[in-house]
Design a protein around this motif. Structure first.
Motif, short mmCIF file in Angstrom:
data_model
loop_
_atom_site.label_atom_id
_atom_site.label_comp_id
_atom_site.label_asym_id
_atom_site.label_seq_id
_atom_site.Cartn_x
_atom_site.Cartn_y
_atom_site.Cartn_z
N ARG A 33 1.22 -1.06 -0.05
CA ARG A 33 -0.02 0.28 0.05
C ARG A 33 0.42 1.48 -0.22
NH1 ARG A 33 -3.62 0.78 4.87
NH2 ARG A 33 -2.38 0.59 5.98
N ALA A 34 1.85 1.14 1.25
CA ALA A 34 2.39 2.72 1.38
C ALA A 34 3.54 2.47 -0.42
CB ALA A 34 3.67 2.05 1.95
N VAL A 35 3.90 1.56 -1.47
CA VAL A 35 4.77 1.67 -2.54
C VAL A 35 3.27 2.14 -3.84
CG1 VAL A 35 5.02 0.49 -4.23
CG2 VAL A 35 6.42 -0.10 -2.21
N GLN A 36 2.56 1.75 -3.34
CA GLN A 36 0.96 2.31 -4.33
C GLN A 36 1.24 3.84 -4.25
OE1 GLN A 36 -0.15 1.00 -6.34
NE2 GLN A 36 -1.15 2.79 -7.34
N LEU A 37 1.08 4.42 -2.82
CA LEU A 37 1.01 5.46 -2.67
C LEU A 37 2.50 6.15 -2.87
CD1 LEU A 37 -0.73 5.21 0.93
CD2 LEU A 37 -2.14 6.05 -1.31
N SER A 38 3.41 5.73 -2.87
CA SER A 38 4.41 6.55 -3.32
C SER A 38 4.29 7.31 -4.89
CB SER A 38 5.60 5.58 -2.74
OG SER A 38 6.66 6.55 -3.01
N LEU A 39 3.80 5.79 -5.20
CA LEU A 39 3.90 6.05 -7.20
C LEU A 39 2.66 6.86 -7.32
CD1 LEU A 39 4.04 2.53 -7.71
CD2 LEU A 39 5.92 3.93 -8.63
N GLN A 40 1.76 6.69 -6.51
CA GLN A 40 1.10 7.49 -6.70
C GLN A 40 0.86 9.76 -6.17
OE1 GLN A 40 -2.88 6.45 -5.10
NE2 GLN A 40 -3.08 4.35 -6.99
N GLN A 41 1.97 9.22 -5.96
CA GLN A 41 2.13 10.38 -5.14
C GLN A 41 1.54 11.07 -3.51
OE1 GLN A 41 3.94 13.78 -7.66
NE2 GLN A 41 6.29 12.20 -7.99
N LYS A 42 0.87 10.38 -2.82
CA LYS A 42 -0.51 10.91 -2.16
C LYS A 42 0.34 10.27 -0.92
CE LYS A 42 -4.03 9.90 -5.62
NZ LYS A 42 -5.32 9.23 -5.81
N ILE A 43 -1.02 10.80 0.14
CA ILE A 43 -1.21 9.85 1.64
C ILE A 43 -1.93 9.33 2.13
CG2 ILE A 43 1.32 11.49 2.13
CD1 ILE A 43 -0.59 12.62 3.53
N LEU A 44 -1.99 8.81 3.05
CA LEU A 44 -3.59 8.20 3.61
C LEU A 44 -4.43 9.69 4.15
CD1 LEU A 44 -2.29 4.79 4.71
CD2 LEU A 44 -3.56 4.96 3.25
N PRO A 45 -5.36 8.76 4.46
CA PRO A 45 -6.26 10.20 5.20
C PRO A 45 -5.85 9.97 6.17
CG PRO A 45 -7.72 8.64 3.87
CD PRO A 45 -6.53 7.84 3.42
N ARG A 46 -6.03 10.78 7.48
CA ARG A 46 -5.46 11.42 8.76
C ARG A 46 -5.91 9.97 9.54
NH1 ARG A 46 -2.74 14.26 11.78
NH2 ARG A 46 -2.50 16.58 10.60
N THR A 47 -7.06 9.34 9.16
CA THR A 47 -7.67 8.57 9.86
C THR A 47 -6.95 6.60 9.76
OG1 THR A 47 -9.33 7.82 8.34
CG2 THR A 47 -10.32 9.44 10.09
N GLU A 48 -6.20 6.79 8.53
CA GLU A 48 -6.11 5.52 8.53
C GLU A 48 -3.97 5.54 8.54
OE1 GLU A 48 -7.12 3.36 4.80
OE2 GLU A 48 -8.78 4.93 4.86
N TRP A 49 -4.00 6.62 9.00
CA TRP A 49 -2.35 6.67 9.66
C TRP A 49 -1.86 6.00 10.92
CZ3 TRP A 49 -0.85 12.70 10.15
CH2 TRP A 49 -1.11 13.06 8.58
N THR A 50 -0.90 5.73 10.79
CA THR A 50 -0.36 4.58 12.16
C THR A 50 -0.17 4.94 13.04
OG1 THR A 50 0.66 3.00 10.22
CG2 THR A 50 1.14 3.08 13.01
N LYS A 51 -0.96 4.61 14.10
CA LYS A 51 -0.81 5.90 14.83
C LYS A 51 0.17 5.18 16.63
CE LYS A 51 -6.38 5.74 15.68
NZ LYS A 51 -6.67 5.64 14.26
N PRO A 52 0.78 6.34 17.19
CA PRO A 52 1.95 6.53 17.71
C PRO A 52 2.58 4.40 18.62
CG PRO A 52 1.85 8.56 18.48
CD PRO A 52 0.71 7.48 16.99
N GLU A 53 0.55 4.32 19.73
CA GLU A 53 0.93 3.52 19.86
C GLU A 53 0.29 2.42 19.52
OE1 GLU A 53 -2.96 5.51 19.16
OE2 GLU A 53 -1.61 6.38 20.09
N GLU A 54 0.40 2.18 17.82
CA GLU A 54 0.19 0.89 16.83
C GLU A 54 1.76 0.68 16.04
OE1 GLU A 54 -2.33 2.45 14.11
OE2 GLU A 54 -3.91 1.80 14.74
N ASP A 55 2.21 1.60 16.38
CA ASP A 55 3.69 1.74 15.92
C ASP A 55 4.97 0.88 16.77
OD1 ASP A 55 5.98 1.68 14.22
OD2 ASP A 55 6.28 3.71 14.51
#
Length: 122
Positions: free
Chosen positions: A70-92
């Motif tokens: 998913r990250a590679v696909q987003l990078s190719l599209q030069q996009k980022i995920l919506p803020r609600t889908e970002w990895t939260k610090p407690e999930e990292d």
């Protein structure tokens, strides 16, 4: 490479001082905006890392591959995920690094046993 983490973690005042800086740095790195975890960025060209990847359970392995693709696909599209889908610090959380460290310890123990010399007492 030596780490200052044990030194910092044993001093609560230093931990309190550096924690906001560490959180800012992790956010500024941008990998969380792509839905990745820090351990997803570990270079897979190392033999110990490949062994650790083989020890992951099926679900964790699938999740890792999904996040990376998913990250590679987003990078190719030069996009980022919506803020609600970002990895939260407690999930990292670290899921691969502990396995890599365990493998390094096993390799060091094996190396020590391979070079063990027997001394006969007369």
């Amino acid at each position: 490479m030596a780490s200052l983490a044990p030194y910092i973690l044993t001093r609560p005042w230093l931990t309190k001082l550096l924690k906001p800086v560490a959180n800012w740095y992790a956010s500024a790195a941008g990998y969380r905006q792509l839905g990745l975890r820090a351990d997803d960025l570990i270079n897979e060209e190392n033999e110990d890392v490949l062994k650790a990847l083989g020890r992951l359970d099926a679900r964790e392995s699938y999740d890792r591959i999904f996040r990376i693709r998913r990250a590679v696909q987003l990078s190719l599209q030069q996009k980022i995920l919506p803020r609600t889908e970002w990895t939260k610090p407690e999930e990292d959380v670290k899921y691969l690094e502990p396995l890599v460290e365990q493998i390094k310890k096993e390799n060091a123990e094996k190396e020590a046993l391979d070079h063990l010399s027997i001394v006969k007492k007369h």
